[in-house]
Write a protein that holds these residues in place. Structure first.
Motif, PDB file in Angstrom:
ATOM      1  N   ALA A  76      -4.203  -6.678   5.829  1.00 35.83           N
ATOM      2  CA  ALA A  76      -5.596  -6.009   6.130  1.00 35.83           C
ATOM      3  C   ALA A  76      -6.024  -6.861   7.490  1.00 35.83           C
ATOM      4  CB  ALA A  76      -6.717  -5.861   5.221  1.00 35.83           C
ATOM      5  N   ALA A  77      -5.516  -7.926   7.430  1.00 38.62           N
ATOM      6  CA  ALA A  77      -6.060  -8.699   8.886  1.00 38.62           C
ATOM      7  C   ALA A  77      -5.298  -8.512  10.121  1.00 38.62           C
ATOM      8  CB  ALA A  77      -5.903 -10.295   8.775  1.00 38.62           C
ATOM      9  N   ARG A  78      -4.019  -7.915   9.794  1.00 39.83           N
ATOM     10  CA  ARG A  78      -3.113  -7.621  11.061  1.00 39.83           C
ATOM     11  C   ARG A  78      -3.574  -6.282  11.355  1.00 39.83           C
ATOM     12  NH1 ARG A  78       0.874  -9.737   7.605  1.00 39.83           N
ATOM     13  NH2 ARG A  78       1.509  -7.883   7.046  1.00 39.83           N
ATOM     14  N   VAL A 107      -8.916   4.754  -1.791  1.00 40.68           N
ATOM     15  CA  VAL A 107      -8.924   4.016  -0.232  1.00 40.68           C
ATOM     16  C   VAL A 107      -7.208   4.012  -0.069  1.00 40.68           C
ATOM     17  CG1 VAL A 107      -9.681   2.262   1.253  1.00 40.68           C
ATOM     18  CG2 VAL A 107     -11.165   3.035  -0.631  1.00 40.68           C
ATOM     19  N   ALA A 108      -7.165   4.543   1.001  1.00 35.35           N
ATOM     20  CA  ALA A 108      -5.576   4.113   1.617  1.00 35.35           C
ATOM     21  C   ALA A 108      -5.669   3.053   2.298  1.00 35.35           C
ATOM     22  CB  ALA A 108      -5.417   5.266   2.206  1.00 35.35           C
ATOM     23  N   GLY A 109      -4.531   2.159   2.420  1.00 34.24           N
ATOM     24  CA  GLY A 109      -4.523   0.873   2.969  1.00 34.24           C
ATOM     25  C   GLY A 109      -4.443  -0.092   2.131  1.00 34.24           C
ATOM     26  N   PRO A 110      -4.309  -1.521   2.794  1.00 38.46           N
ATOM     27  CA  PRO A 110      -3.894  -2.434   2.226  1.00 38.46           C
ATOM     28  C   PRO A 110      -5.460  -3.062   1.500  1.00 38.46           C
ATOM     29  CG  PRO A 110      -4.144  -2.994   4.719  1.00 38.46           C
ATOM     30  CD  PRO A 110      -3.984  -1.352   4.245  1.00 38.46           C
ATOM     31  N   PRO A 111      -5.201  -3.828   0.624  1.00 35.14           N
ATOM     32  CA  PRO A 111      -6.510  -4.563  -0.248  1.00 35.14           C
ATOM     33  C   PRO A 111      -7.099  -5.258   1.005  1.00 35.14           C
ATOM     34  CG  PRO A 111      -4.346  -5.092  -1.491  1.00 35.14           C
ATOM     35  CD  PRO A 111      -3.958  -4.393  -0.030  1.00 35.14           C
ATOM     36  N   LYS A 112      -8.597  -5.371   0.697  1.00 32.05           N
ATOM     37  CA  LYS A 112      -9.053  -6.108   1.448  1.00 32.05           C
ATOM     38  C   LYS A 112      -9.001  -7.404   1.286  1.00 32.05           C
ATOM     39  CE  LYS A 112     -13.182  -2.869   1.821  1.00 32.05           C
ATOM     40  NZ  LYS A 112     -14.680  -2.549   1.482  1.00 32.05           N
ATOM     41  N   GLY A 113      -9.215  -8.322   2.575  1.00 32.16           N
ATOM     42  CA  GLY A 113      -8.718  -9.793   2.600  1.00 32.16           C
ATOM     43  C   GLY A 113      -7.379 -10.046   2.353  1.00 32.16           C
ATOM     44  N   SER A 114      -6.495  -9.160   2.356  1.00 29.22           N
ATOM     45  CA  SER A 114      -5.199  -9.435   2.384  1.00 29.22           C
ATOM     46  C   SER A 114      -4.631  -9.881   3.728  1.00 29.22           C
ATOM     47  CB  SER A 114      -4.277  -8.430   1.733  1.00 29.22           C
ATOM     48  OG  SER A 114      -4.370  -7.238   2.654  1.00 29.22           O
TER      49      SER A 114
END
Length: 195
Positions: free
Chosen positions: A164-166, A154-161
């Motif tokens: 990811a919120a931004r 999965v590309a992108g930031p880790p969930k919950g980081s």
């Protein structure tokens, strides 16, 4: 696994049995494995690090009993039996260098004149039993297989980081003119400033 316990100034104990001779010196040697490759047309060599060699342990014994040659024969007979079986070695110096298991490699005897008697040098090589290596490799492969089986890349930031919120969870929409062009409408060009 048989164990070899000793202290400098004392006797070797192999599986609790006292061996002939008194330990007078202990040497532990470990070195990097470096390969030298010549450079064509230039002076000097290129040195390439190939890894770290296993430790070599040399235990010097003084055989000064009534019959030192009989003691040498007893040492040879005892260690010849354990040529293929690793020994668990117990000594503070070896523990400080990280040597826990070793394999019998060589026994050298040296006779000196006078009342010095016979010296024996027992050489051991650090080892890991094949079964332990196989078990460790199998456990590592199983853990890697489980990690890869349950995970999709999965590309992108880790969930919950915080990142990811931004970031929005849906992919960004392309501009209207690009979307219209991709759908095959020529009007998309006019939206982008084209004709």
């Amino acid at each position: 696994m048989p164990y070899l316990r000793f202290a400098t100034g004392d006797r070797l104990r192999l599986d609790g049995e006292e061996m002939p001779g008194v330990v007078v010196a202990l040497e532990v040697e470990g070195e990097n494995s470096v390969e030298s490759l010549p450079r064509e047309g230039k002076a000097g060599d290129v040195h390439v690090l190939r890894g770290y060699r296993d430790f070599r342990v040399r235990i010097t014994l003084r055989l000064a009993g009534p019959d030192p040659l009989a003691e040498a024969r007893a040492l040879q007979a005892k260690f010849a039996k354990s040529k293929t079986e690793p020994l668990r070695v117990v000594h503070p110096h070896l523990a400080a260098r990280g040597v826990e298991k070793a394999l019998f490699a060589r026994l050298t005897t040296r006779e000196e004149g006078g009342e010095e008697g016979v010296y024996a040098v027992l050489e051991l090589v650090q080892t890991e039993p094949r079964e332990a290596l196989k078990e460790g490799n199998a456990a590592e492969a199983a853990a890697l297989g489980q990690a890869l089986a349950g995970a999709r890349p999965v590309a992108g930031p880790p969930k919950g980081s915080a990142q990811a919120a931004r970031n929005p969870s849906s992919p960004p929409k392309p501009p209207a003119y690009l979307e219209a062009f991709l759908q095959g409408r020529q009007a998309g060009l006019a939206l982008g400033g084209g004709r």
